[in-house]
Design a protein around this motif. Structure first.
Motif, PDB file in Angstrom:
ATOM      1  N   ASP A 142       0.857  -1.184   0.000  1.00 12.65           N
ATOM      2  CA  ASP A 142       0.000   0.000   0.000  1.00 12.65           C
ATOM      3  C   ASP A 142       0.898   1.240   0.000  1.00 12.65           C
ATOM      4  O   ASP A 142       1.970   1.235   0.614  1.00 12.65           O
ATOM      5  CB  ASP A 142      -0.894  -0.012   1.240  1.00 12.65           C
ATOM      6  CG  ASP A 142      -1.991   1.039   1.176  1.00 12.65           C
ATOM      7  OD1 ASP A 142      -2.128   1.695   0.118  1.00 12.65           O
ATOM      8  OD2 ASP A 142      -2.702   1.206   2.170  1.00 12.65           O
ATOM      9  N   GLU A 155      -5.373   7.265  -7.561  1.00 10.98           N
ATOM     10  CA  GLU A 155      -5.690   7.175  -8.979  1.00 10.98           C
ATOM     11  C   GLU A 155      -4.875   8.144  -9.842  1.00 10.98           C
ATOM     12  O   GLU A 155      -4.909   8.047 -11.072  1.00 10.98           O
ATOM     13  CB  GLU A 155      -7.180   7.461  -9.195  1.00 10.98           C
ATOM     14  CG  GLU A 155      -8.103   6.480  -8.485  1.00 10.98           C
ATOM     15  CD  GLU A 155      -9.565   6.766  -8.737  1.00 10.98           C
ATOM     16  OE1 GLU A 155      -9.853   7.712  -9.506  1.00 10.98           O
ATOM     17  OE2 GLU A 155     -10.412   6.059  -8.187  1.00 10.98           O
ATOM     18  N   MET A 164      -5.246   3.205  -3.430  1.00  8.02           N
ATOM     19  CA  MET A 164      -6.425   3.949  -3.849  1.00  8.02           C
ATOM     20  C   MET A 164      -6.039   5.188  -4.651  1.00  8.02           C
ATOM     21  O   MET A 164      -6.902   5.923  -5.119  1.00  8.02           O
ATOM     22  CB  MET A 164      -7.238   4.370  -2.616  1.00  8.02           C
ATOM     23  CG  MET A 164      -7.814   3.197  -1.835  1.00  8.02           C
ATOM     24  SD  MET A 164      -8.745   3.715  -0.361  1.00  8.02           S
ATOM     25  CE  MET A 164     -10.123   4.594  -1.132  1.00  8.02           C
ATOM     26  N   GLN A 167      -2.412  -1.569 -14.322  1.00 10.62           N
ATOM     27  CA  GLN A 167      -3.857  -1.702 -14.531  1.00 10.62           C
ATOM     28  C   GLN A 167      -4.254  -0.948 -15.799  1.00 10.62           C
ATOM     29  O   GLN A 167      -3.862   0.200 -15.999  1.00 10.62           O
ATOM     30  CB  GLN A 167      -4.604  -1.140 -13.324  1.00 10.62           C
ATOM     31  CG  GLN A 167      -6.088  -1.458 -13.322  1.00 10.62           C
ATOM     32  CD  GLN A 167      -6.723  -1.143 -11.974  1.00 10.62           C
ATOM     33  OE1 GLN A 167      -6.076  -0.595 -11.097  1.00 10.62           O
ATOM     34  NE2 GLN A 167      -7.978  -1.486 -11.801  1.00 10.62           N
ATOM     35  N   LEU A 211      -5.034  -0.531  -8.653  1.00  4.94           N
ATOM     36  CA  LEU A 211      -5.941   0.177  -7.756  1.00  4.94           C
ATOM     37  C   LEU A 211      -6.757  -0.821  -6.937  1.00  4.94           C
ATOM     38  O   LEU A 211      -7.071  -1.919  -7.405  1.00  4.94           O
ATOM     39  CB  LEU A 211      -6.883   1.074  -8.558  1.00  4.94           C
ATOM     40  CG  LEU A 211      -6.219   2.216  -9.344  1.00  4.94           C
ATOM     41  CD1 LEU A 211      -7.272   2.993 -10.136  1.00  4.94           C
ATOM     42  CD2 LEU A 211      -5.469   3.154  -8.412  1.00  4.94           C
ATOM     43  N   LYS A 212      -7.114  -0.427  -5.716  1.00  8.75           N
ATOM     44  CA  LYS A 212      -7.853  -1.322  -4.828  1.00  8.75           C
ATOM     45  C   LYS A 212      -9.262  -1.617  -5.329  1.00  8.75           C
ATOM     46  O   LYS A 212      -9.906  -2.554  -4.845  1.00  8.75           O
ATOM     47  CB  LYS A 212      -7.907  -0.739  -3.411  1.00  8.75           C
ATOM     48  CG  LYS A 212      -6.573  -0.813  -2.689  1.00  8.75           C
ATOM     49  CD  LYS A 212      -6.676  -0.351  -1.248  1.00  8.75           C
ATOM     50  CE  LYS A 212      -5.356  -0.528  -0.514  1.00  8.75           C
ATOM     51  NZ  LYS A 212      -5.420  -0.075   0.894  1.00  8.75           N
ATOM     52  N   GLU A 213      -9.718  -0.848  -6.293  1.00  5.07           N
ATOM     53  CA  GLU A 213     -11.038  -1.106  -6.864  1.00  5.07           C
ATOM     54  C   GLU A 213     -11.018  -2.291  -7.832  1.00  5.07           C
ATOM     55  O   GLU A 213     -12.057  -2.748  -8.291  1.00  5.07           O
ATOM     56  CB  GLU A 213     -11.535   0.129  -7.613  1.00  5.07           C
ATOM     57  CG  GLU A 213     -10.689   0.477  -8.825  1.00  5.07           C
ATOM     58  CD  GLU A 213     -11.082   1.788  -9.484  1.00  5.07           C
ATOM     59  OE1 GLU A 213     -10.892   1.909 -10.699  1.00  5.07           O
ATOM     60  OE2 GLU A 213     -11.566   2.683  -8.773  1.00  5.07           O
ATOM     61  N   ALA A 214      -9.832  -2.823  -8.118  1.00  7.69           N
ATOM     62  CA  ALA A 214      -9.700  -3.918  -9.072  1.00  7.69           C
ATOM     63  C   ALA A 214     -10.390  -5.185  -8.567  1.00  7.69           C
ATOM     64  O   ALA A 214     -10.550  -5.396  -7.363  1.00  7.69           O
ATOM     65  CB  ALA A 214      -8.222  -4.215  -9.337  1.00  7.69           C
ATOM     66  N   ALA A 215     -10.789  -6.030  -9.495  1.00  8.59           N
ATOM     67  CA  ALA A 215     -11.415  -7.299  -9.139  1.00  8.59           C
ATOM     68  C   ALA A 215     -10.392  -8.219  -8.488  1.00  8.59           C
ATOM     69  O   ALA A 215      -9.180  -8.092  -8.718  1.00  8.59           O
ATOM     70  CB  ALA A 215     -11.995  -7.964 -10.391  1.00  8.59           C
TER      71      ALA A 215
END
Length: 223
Positions: free
Chosen positions: A68, A99, A97, A140, A117-121
């Protein structure tokens, strides 16, 4: 029976060791479960601060470090060169996180092998860890597109404001209030070398005051 044990032993030896560095216990637990479900990986340690991460990486020499960018209020970006020096075989996958393409550019420039990014699957995290472990660079797709259209900090561009690894370290330490002498001792270089890097940072970024240094460091995720 013996053949089966031998095959299991080979499989255990071939698993990729992973250290997870994140200051949120829930996030670490989720990543541990996710990676442990894949037979390719073995999570050998977790950490929640930059200092603890350096200790874990030094001790375990992992194949992959999932890192992180901000832990316990401290940026882990400046520590990437130190982490690689402590464990040259470790591949660093940044999971964050942040961006802003500037963070991805800075991370990759100073040695990270991947940026996610932490929003990734969940599947993308596993795939990215596998890719960097194989020696590839993972970015990404959405972040790659942002980098492609961004022209800030591109080496060689007119008005180039990109900083070298050492200049980023000096900027970070200056913003934290360290003197040239303290920085020289910490980086194991001469005071004259620190002065040279400081002058280059000033020339590239136009930073004269400490307030300007702090602002520049924050923009680059160093504070």
């Amino acid at each position: 029976m013996n053949s089966g044990r031998a095959e299991q032993g080979v499989e255990a030896v071939s698993r990729l060791s992973v250290v997870i560095a994140d200051d949120h216990p829930v996030v670490r637990a989720g990543m541990r479960v996710l990676l442990s479900q894949d037979a390719s990986f073995e999570v050998v340690a977790e950490s929640s601060t930059v200092a603890e991460t350096v200790r874990c990486v030094t001790e375990h020499q992992p194949s992959v470090l999932v890192l992180d960018l901000t832990m316990a209020g401290q940026s882990s970006l400046p520590s990437i060169p130190d982490l690689l020096a402590a464990s040259p075989g470790t591949r660093i996958l940044v999971l964050t996180m942040q961006e802003d393409p500037a963070f991805a550019r800075a991370s990759l420039r100073i040695g990270a092998a991947g940026y996610l990014l932490k929003e990734a699957a969940a599947e993308e995290l596993v795939g990215a860890a596998r890719q960097v472990a194989k020696g590839a660079t993972y970015l990404q797709p959405a972040m790659g597109a942002r980098l492609a259209v961004s022209d800030t900090g591109i080496p060689g561009a007119e008005g180039d404001t990109s900083l070298s690894v050492r200049e980023l370290q000096v900027l970070s330490l200056l913003a934290l209030g360290h003197t040239n002498q303290e920085i020289a001792q910490r980086l194991h270089v001469s005071v004259r070398t620190v002065e040279t890097h400081r002058a280059r940072v000033r020339d590239k970024l136009g930073t004269e005051t400490r307030a300007e240094l702090i602002a520049a460091a924050r923009e680059r995720g160093l504070l």
